[in-house]
Motif scaffolding. Structure first.
Motif, PDB file in Angstrom:
ATOM      1  N   GLN A 106       0.832  -1.204   0.000  1.00 30.41           N
ATOM      2  CA  GLN A 106       0.000   0.000   0.000  1.00 30.41           C
ATOM      3  C   GLN A 106       0.872   1.262   0.000  1.00 30.41           C
ATOM      4  O   GLN A 106       0.588   2.223  -0.729  1.00 30.41           O
ATOM      5  N   SER A 107       1.911   1.248   0.825  1.00 28.51           N
ATOM      6  CA  SER A 107       2.782   2.429   0.918  1.00 28.51           C
ATOM      7  C   SER A 107       3.460   2.720  -0.420  1.00 28.51           C
ATOM      8  O   SER A 107       3.538   3.870  -0.861  1.00 28.51           O
ATOM      9  N   LEU A 108       3.951   1.683  -1.074  1.00 31.51           N
ATOM     10  CA  LEU A 108       4.621   1.875  -2.367  1.00 31.51           C
ATOM     11  C   LEU A 108       3.647   2.419  -3.405  1.00 31.51           C
ATOM     12  O   LEU A 108       4.015   3.290  -4.212  1.00 31.51           O
ATOM     13  N   ARG A 109       2.404   1.938  -3.379  1.00 29.84           N
ATOM     14  CA  ARG A 109       1.408   2.466  -4.323  1.00 29.84           C
ATOM     15  C   ARG A 109       1.122   3.930  -4.042  1.00 29.84           C
ATOM     16  O   ARG A 109       1.021   4.744  -4.970  1.00 29.84           O
ATOM     17  N   ARG A 110       0.970   4.293  -2.769  1.00 27.83           N
ATOM     18  CA  ARG A 110       0.667   5.689  -2.450  1.00 27.83           C
ATOM     19  C   ARG A 110       1.803   6.615  -2.875  1.00 27.83           C
ATOM     20  O   ARG A 110       1.569   7.727  -3.348  1.00 27.83           O
ATOM     21  N   MET A 111       3.034   6.181  -2.686  1.00 24.87           N
ATOM     22  CA  MET A 111       4.184   7.032  -3.023  1.00 24.87           C
ATOM     23  C   MET A 111       4.589   6.912  -4.493  1.00 24.87           C
ATOM     24  O   MET A 111       5.377   7.725  -4.979  1.00 24.87           O
ATOM     25  N   GLY A 112       4.077   5.893  -5.171  1.00 18.98           N
ATOM     26  CA  GLY A 112       4.388   5.738  -6.583  1.00 18.98           C
ATOM     27  C   GLY A 112       5.835   5.395  -6.846  1.00 18.98           C
ATOM     28  O   GLY A 112       6.400   5.797  -7.873  1.00 18.98           O
ATOM     29  N   ILE A 113       6.438   4.620  -5.956  1.00 19.62           N
ATOM     30  CA  ILE A 113       7.838   4.233  -6.117  1.00 19.62           C
ATOM     31  C   ILE A 113       7.956   2.722  -6.054  1.00 19.62           C
ATOM     32  O   ILE A 113       7.046   2.031  -5.585  1.00 19.62           O
ATOM     33  N   ASP A 114       9.072   2.209  -6.544  1.00 21.77           N
ATOM     34  CA  ASP A 114       9.268   0.758  -6.610  1.00 21.77           C
ATOM     35  C   ASP A 114       9.766   0.169  -5.292  1.00 21.77           C
ATOM     36  O   ASP A 114       9.584  -1.025  -5.043  1.00 21.77           O
ATOM     37  N   TYR A 115      10.422   0.988  -4.506  1.00 19.23           N
ATOM     38  CA  TYR A 115      10.998   0.509  -3.245  1.00 19.23           C
ATOM     39  C   TYR A 115      11.176   1.690  -2.311  1.00 19.23           C
ATOM     40  O   TYR A 115      11.221   2.851  -2.739  1.00 19.23           O
ATOM     41  N   VAL A 116      11.249   1.399  -1.015  1.00 25.45           N
ATOM     42  CA  VAL A 116      11.700   2.396  -0.040  1.00 25.45           C
ATOM     43  C   VAL A 116      13.131   2.041   0.348  1.00 25.45           C
ATOM     44  O   VAL A 116      13.546   0.885   0.264  1.00 25.45           O
ATOM     45  N   ASP A 117      13.864   3.036   0.743  1.00 28.87           N
ATOM     46  CA  ASP A 117      15.231   2.777   1.178  1.00 28.87           C
ATOM     47  C   ASP A 117      15.259   2.101   2.543  1.00 28.87           C
ATOM     48  O   ASP A 117      16.163   1.307   2.827  1.00 28.87           O
ATOM     49  N   LEU A 118      14.255   2.401   3.371  1.00 23.17           N
ATOM     50  CA  LEU A 118      14.241   1.891   4.743  1.00 23.17           C
ATOM     51  C   LEU A 118      12.809   1.602   5.151  1.00 23.17           C
ATOM     52  O   LEU A 118      11.933   2.456   5.004  1.00 23.17           O
ATOM     53  N   PHE A 119      12.575   0.394   5.680  1.00 23.69           N
ATOM     54  CA  PHE A 119      11.249   0.014   6.165  1.00 23.69           C
ATOM     55  C   PHE A 119      11.360  -0.358   7.632  1.00 23.69           C
ATOM     56  O   PHE A 119      12.152  -1.228   8.006  1.00 23.69           O
ATOM     57  N   TYR A 120      10.556   0.292   8.469  1.00 24.12           N
ATOM     58  CA  TYR A 120      10.597   0.112   9.911  1.00 24.12           C
ATOM     59  C   TYR A 120       9.434  -0.733  10.417  1.00 24.12           C
ATOM     60  O   TYR A 120       8.294  -0.596   9.944  1.00 24.12           O
ATOM     61  N   SER A 121       9.707  -1.499  11.450  1.00 21.04           N
ATOM     62  CA  SER A 121       8.657  -1.933  12.364  1.00 21.04           C
ATOM     63  C   SER A 121       8.430  -0.772  13.318  1.00 21.04           C
ATOM     64  O   SER A 121       9.327  -0.380  14.073  1.00 21.04           O
ATOM     65  N   HIS A 122       7.222  -0.192  13.267  1.00 19.98           N
ATOM     66  CA  HIS A 122       6.951   1.083  13.932  1.00 19.98           C
ATOM     67  C   HIS A 122       6.813   0.946  15.450  1.00 19.98           C
ATOM     68  O   HIS A 122       7.014   1.899  16.184  1.00 19.98           O
TER      69      HIS A 122
END
Length: 319
Positions: A125-141
């Motif tokens: 969902q996050s990648l779709r909202r930002m329109g990018i293929d990957y994030v540099d960093l993904f956290y357990s919040h």
């Protein structure tokens, strides 16, 4: 012609210094921009754009988000998605974008905490909202006391292996769980990059709990959120609670927090800053950056001018 051409001196203007994140290959700016406030769907887009452009123009390459930042939930990521499409797309590889999952995001039993089901759905969902293929960093919040740590951590590993994130981060886990995470991730060749915790001149919890010492010893970076204690460590509240301030909104910072004892402490800190020729905010941010193992401070901003004031802490050495 692009809508936006960043400053050609964004890296050599001297306004931003960079630090290695633990024992990784990543350099982060000493000041990173958080999208927790002021980037939601209720905020004017042109204000968001002005802050983000100012940040990048002055060497802030790290933009920090979470799936539920807004309001409404998800809207900060939508804002960043629009900023990337309209302004930052040619410079995506110069940006270090993080997002998180762990707090309530959608109704029902699968939209919260740390299950594999939630994390896998959330990153997509996050990648779709930002329109990018990957994030540099993904956290357990946040730490989930009910889900097995191995389930949460393996989901994070698999997200990296699927190319949806480059690095893994942990936010606000207790020390013993953090130790398990660091060992688990290392043994699966996806070492923990960074820990995000609240550290400021009024709140030393990560130091008192041994988290900053552990991160430093293990080669894990540390980034402080709320380094200004949601604005308490500025001159904003020295004369009381101003109209329109975050405290008057009462969502995260309530008027009852500003006790006479706290106001006296802030006033004394402000006097100390003045003797150093600094603002209270400059001193407070520089103090965090001077602590053992700290890689970056994560600041919010309601205007470019406020952000520029915060950037002044980069490279500042307290006497």
């Amino acid at each position: 012609m692009p809508n936006y051409l960043p400053s050609p001196s964004r890296y050599d203007g001297g306004s931003m210094h960079y630090r290695r994140c633990g024992r990784s290959g990543v350099l982060l700016p000493e000041v990173s921009l958080g999208f927790w406030h002021n980037f939601g769907g209720t905020d004017p887009f042109e204000k968001c754009r002005a802050i983000a452009r100012c940040a990048f123009d002055h060497g802030i390459t790290h933009f920090d988000l979470a799936n539920n930042y807004g309001p409404p939930y998800g809207s900060a990521e939508l804002t960043l998605g629009r900023l990337i499409r309209e302004d930052f797309k040619p410079w995506r590889d110069e940006l270090f974008i993080s997002t998180k999952a762990g707090y309530d995001m959608w109704p029902g039993p699968y939209g919260n905490w740390g299950s594999r089901k939630y994390l896998m759905a959330s990153i997509d969902q996050s990648l779709r909202r930002m329109g990018i293929d990957y994030v540099d960093l993904f956290y357990s919040h946040r730490y989930d006391p009910e889900t097995p740590l191995e389930e949460t951590l393996q989901a994070m590993v698999d997200i990296v292996r699927a190319g949806k994130a480059l690095y893994i981060g942990i936010s606000r886990w207790p020390l013993e769980a953090l130790k398990v995470a660091a060992d688990y991730l290392r043994r699966r060749d996806t070492p923990l990059l960074i820990y995000q915790g609240r550290l400021n001149m009024l709140d030393h919890a990560p130091q008192e709990e041994g988290i900053t010492d552990f991160c430093a010893a293990q080669g894990v970076g540390f980034i402080s959120f709320s380094p200004l204690a949601q604005g308490l460590l500025t001159n904003r509240y020295l004369g009381g609670i101003p109209a329109g301030s975050r405290m008057t909104q009462g969502r995260f910072l309530k008027p009852s927090a500003l006790t006479p004892e706290l106001l006296d402490r802030i006033t004394r800190l402000n006097g100390e800053a003045e003797t150093k020729g600094l603002t209270l905010a400059e001193m407070a941010l520089a103090w965090v950056l001077a602590q053992k193992g700290v890689t970056s401070v994560l600041v919010g901003a309601s205007s470019p001018e406020q952000l520029l004031d915060n950037i002044k802490c980069s490279g500042l050495k307290l006497a």
